[in-house]
Design a protein around this motif. Sequence first.
Motif: not given
Length: 597
Positions: A24, A63-65, A83, A110, A112, A144, A147, A149, A174, A176
């Motif tokens: 990232y 990888k919360w995204f 998130p 974060w 979101t 993001f 999900g 990147f 979504w 983020m």
Amino acid sequence: MLERSDLAENALAALHDEAYAAPYDRRDLTAEGMIFIGGRQARSLDGAWNFCVDLLDTGLRQKWFALPPADPADRTEPWDYDPHMGDTVPVPSCWQMLHDRWYFFEGGSWYTRAVDLDAADLGADDDGRLFLRVGAASYDCKVFLNGEFLGDHVGASTPFFVELTGKAREGRNWLMLFVENRRRPDRLPMQNTDWFNYGGLYREVSLYRTPKVVIRDLFVALAPGRYDRLRVQIHVEGADSAQLTIAGLTDATIPLTDGRATVDIVAEPRLWSPEDPVLYHVEMTAGADRVTDRVGFRQIERRGTDILLNGKPIWLRGIAVHEDDEKLGKVTNHEDLARRFDHAQALNCNFMRLAHYPHHEDAARMADERGILIWAEIPVYWAIDFANPATQTDARNQLAELIRRDRNRASVVIWSVGNENPDTDARLSFMSDLADLARDMDPTRLIAAACLINHQTLRIEDRLAQHLDIIGINEYYGWYDEDFDDLERIGRNSRPDRPVVISETGADADITPHGPATGLFSESYQTEIYRKQIATLSRLDYIKGMSPWVLYDFRTERRQGIFQRGWNRKGLIAADKVTRKAAFDVLARFYADRRDS
Ligand code: GCB
């Protein structure tokens, strides 16, 4: 037993993975990706965003995204953060200003939010395109969407864009953003500064719909040295000509080669100046795309030790200002800006130094309207890692983003490439390269840096000076340097071959109930310093202006004395942005006299 998903497996594996951030750290969102936004319809994404601070970068590790939205009751595995729900914060904001427990927080966070899009937003009817613009995020921002990147930007004060075309979907999306503000030796600034390390999405976030053809850049100014020619520089994606109209001046079709053109157009505009800040309506179309701007035309030059505005010598009656607010931190709004310019005008200023990083773009817009000249700068401040190529790339990009954003603003007359940096070989090469870049991107402005006095020789002496048009000098005689006679000596010893602007001078005055009545940190001491500085500096004919430090008291971690309490108190006005200190009037009277002389 629960059936583990990939995400859950990753969360376990990530416990032992210290290379988690590498994918990232792309730094791929740069000035190259900018589009011209003047006159475009923005869809604001400001307002409530889901938010959580993430000191350990757990969200990147786990990888919360990538966690799909779901009702908690339907989830089959434990999770550390969802998130799609939970606490919200307003955007724009600085997290330090929202909760006491976040006051000194430095790390990742974060943001979101859901973004609902229809077919038209996605360009189904006209092959259109969709761009996300983030006004500023401090310092590293990773984007993001659903999900995926999409890119990474570094630099705390300049805008960046992400193209969402082909990535966003119809219906609910979504978005983020991972925003991280750690102070690090390789950043700009590095760990050590004299202003507060605010974090967060502190400027506006917006979506821009464009047609397939996109006007990326439009730079219009008087051609250097000419009063009868405009120089127009254009970059359009997907068209081979553009139509430029400037009300009352020109209506021209400009052919493009590979989407680009630089042309001179015969036109003799009324000149923009502090006395007559006239702005022209500029409009450009290319294919189905259309942008507008309001642009003033003026010349700024240096000749010998003079600064010339529209061919006439000008003395810069300035004040330096931080982007800082007792309640909002770095968030800027119209009311705050208007008050700032009102105060500068009450001081009889024609000049303002926007220290020490790019301020909100509306500052230069307001300066255009009000006729205040602007010194704009990037945070090449103190001991930057000058030998580090990645730091240099970051500095170049911040400068490029600032110039791309503001180079149609007549008020901006100076690009400054740094502040109080040590005169080393590495610094000379780093900063002369920035000066070259600024000249290359914009030959219509002067280049400066705030330099230091050589305290051994008591002279204005800095190897960078030969790469500058204006030598900025920060000096604090009467405050950090006690012997005021040295200032006289420096004045006599120095023979600069170009204009000098005293980019800083001043003294602290604590006018809170804790403040002293006399001596250091008192209002009377500050007033006395202003009197002496003015008397000494006004005798030096190579000094062509000043921007004393500073308009308002501002927050800073490094000032913890009993009269400071987390604030730099060199403001001419207290942190409430209302209460004027006595030195305010001293400077206002001096500037009134200078204006009339
Ligand atoms: C300086 C710095 C400025 C500080 C100021 C001070 O020379 O450029 O960022 O805030 O002095 O108050 O010490």
